[in-house]
Design an enzyme around this catalytic site. Structure first.
Site, PDB file in Angstrom:
ATOM      1  N   CYS A 227       0.194   3.385   3.411  1.00 22.15           N
ATOM      2  CA  CYS A 227       1.378   3.272   3.667  1.00 22.15           C
ATOM      3  C   CYS A 227       2.966   3.076   4.477  1.00 22.15           C
ATOM      4  CB  CYS A 227       1.119   1.093   4.470  1.00 22.15           C
ATOM      5  SG  CYS A 227      -0.553   0.430   5.043  1.00 22.15           S
TER       6      CYS A 227
ATOM      7  N   GLY B 209     -13.884   6.968  -9.172  1.00 20.89           N
ATOM      8  CA  GLY B 209     -11.854   7.836  -9.345  1.00 20.89           C
ATOM      9  C   GLY B 209     -10.960   6.906  -8.711  1.00 20.89           C
TER      10      GLY B 209
ATOM     11  N   HIS C 227      -8.742  14.391   0.830  1.00 21.71           N
ATOM     12  CA  HIS C 227      -8.286  14.894   0.409  1.00 21.71           C
ATOM     13  C   HIS C 227      -8.352  16.851   0.581  1.00 21.71           C
ATOM     14  CE1 HIS C 227      -7.395  12.643  -3.508  1.00 21.71           C
ATOM     15  NE2 HIS C 227      -8.077  12.422  -3.218  1.00 21.71           N
TER      16      HIS C 227
ATOM     17  N   HIS D 207      -3.762   1.279   8.700  1.00 19.88           N
ATOM     18  CA  HIS D 207      -4.370   0.737   7.128  1.00 19.88           C
ATOM     19  C   HIS D 207      -5.657   0.187   8.091  1.00 19.88           C
ATOM     20  CE1 HIS D 207      -4.556  -0.266   2.539  1.00 19.88           C
ATOM     21  NE2 HIS D 207      -5.657  -0.689   3.485  1.00 19.88           N
TER      22      HIS D 207
ATOM     23  N   ASP E  98       0.318  16.316  -2.136  1.00 26.16           N
ATOM     24  CA  ASP E  98      -0.207  15.203  -3.572  1.00 26.16           C
ATOM     25  C   ASP E  98       1.198  15.662  -4.239  1.00 26.16           C
ATOM     26  OD1 ASP E  98      -3.110  13.818  -3.550  1.00 26.16           O
ATOM     27  OD2 ASP E  98      -0.977  14.633  -5.431  1.00 26.16           O
TER      28      ASP E  98
ATOM     29  N   CYS F 272       1.170  -1.091   0.640  1.00 23.23           N
ATOM     30  CA  CYS F 272      -0.063   0.136  -0.296  1.00 23.23           C
ATOM     31  C   CYS F 272       0.577   1.348  -0.196  1.00 23.23           C
ATOM     32  CB  CYS F 272      -1.002  -0.199   1.244  1.00 23.23           C
ATOM     33  SG  CYS F 272      -1.599   1.512   1.334  1.00 23.23           S
TER      34      CYS F 272
ATOM     35  N   HIS G  54      -6.425   3.085   0.157  1.00 28.77           N
ATOM     36  CA  HIS G  54      -5.610   3.278   1.887  1.00 28.77           C
ATOM     37  C   HIS G  54      -6.887   4.573   1.906  1.00 28.77           C
ATOM     38  CE1 HIS G  54      -2.725   3.575   5.101  1.00 28.77           C
ATOM     39  NE2 HIS G  54      -3.753   4.847   5.615  1.00 28.77           N
TER      40      HIS G  54
ATOM     41  N   ASN H 288     -12.550   9.772  -1.955  1.00 33.70           N
ATOM     42  CA  ASN H 288     -12.968   9.510  -3.210  1.00 33.70           C
ATOM     43  C   ASN H 288     -13.470   7.595  -2.396  1.00 33.70           C
ATOM     44  OD1 ASN H 288     -13.065  11.144  -5.178  1.00 33.70           O
ATOM     45  ND2 ASN H 288     -10.997  10.669  -5.854  1.00 33.70           N
TER      46      ASN H 288
ATOM     47  N   HIS I 131      -8.414   8.061   2.491  1.00 33.72           N
ATOM     48  CA  HIS I 131      -7.556   9.194   2.972  1.00 33.72           C
ATOM     49  C   HIS I 131      -9.045  10.907   2.267  1.00 33.72           C
ATOM     50  CE1 HIS I 131      -7.333   7.359  -1.022  1.00 33.72           C
ATOM     51  NE2 HIS I 131      -7.898   8.875  -1.795  1.00 33.72           N
TER      52      HIS I 131
END
Ligand code: 5GP
Ligand code: ZN
Length: 136
Positions: free
Chosen positions: A27, A113, A122, A66, A50, A24, A118, A107, A120
Site C-alpha cells: 500500500c 513463504g 510475481h 488492499h 522486486d 502494508c 497484499h 504466494n 500480488h
C-alpha cells in the site's frame, strides 16, 4: 528508483469501501510513500520491480487497493481485481519482451513463504527458468 505519484483511488474501490491498509508495504509503494521502480500502472493495478530479483526480470503486480491479503481471500465480489492484474501481466510481458516465456507466482499463506500480505503476482522471466516449480 521511481516514487509513485499519488493516484486517486479507483471509483470501484470507493464504492466498495476498500482501500489502504496501514503498515502494508505494498500500500505504501502504491501511494508513493516507499519508492519503487514502476513498470506499469493503470486505474486498478500497479507493477514494480522486486527489490530482491530472483530472475533477470522479476516484477510484482498488485491491485492498487488492499482488496485481499492473498488469493485465499478472493471471491466473486473481488476477483475482478485479480483479473485486472492478469490483464496487466499480459501487457507487461510484451513490454518486457518476454517472448520466450515467463512464470507467474502468487504466494498465499505461510507454507508458500508469503511475506507481504497484499495480493500480488510475481512475474519471473528473462532466462530459462527450468521445469521445477518447488525447491525441495
Ligand atoms: P512474497 O514472498 O510475499 O510472495 O513476495 C514479496 C516480495 O516483495 C518479495 O519478493 C520481496 O523481495 C518483495 N519486496 C519486499 N519489500 C519490498 C520493497 O520495499 N520494495 C520492492 N520493490 N519489493 C519488495
Ligand atoms: Zn496493502
Amino acid at each position: 528508483m521511481f516514487t509513485a505519484r499519488r493516484t486517486q483511488r479507483s471509483k470501484v474501490c470507493e464504492d466498495e469501501g476498500v482501500g489502504v491498509m496501514p503498515d502494508c508495504i505494498f500500500c505504501k509503494i502504491v501511494n508513493g510513500d516507499i519508492p519503487s521502480t514502476r513498470v506499469f500502472e493503470n486505474e486498478y493495478v500497479f507493477a514494480f520491480r522486486d527489490i530482491s530479483p530472483q530472475a533477470p526480470v522479476h516484477i510484482l503486480v498488485v491491485p492498487k487497493d488492499h482488496i485481499a491479503s492473498s488469493i485465499a481471500e478472493l471471491s466473486e465480489d473481488n476477483s475482478h481485481f485479480a483479473a485486472k492484474c492478469l490483464e496487466a501481466i499480459a501487457i507487461i510481458a510484451k513490454n518486457e519482451k518476454l517472448s520466450g516465456g515467463f512464470r507467474v507466482i502468487s504466494n498465499s499463506g505461510p507454507d508458500s513463504g508469503q511475506t507481504v500480505s497484499h495480493l500480488h503476482f510475481h512475474i519471473l522471466g528473462g532466462k530459462p527458468l527450468g521445469a521445477g516449480l518447488v525447491n525441495n
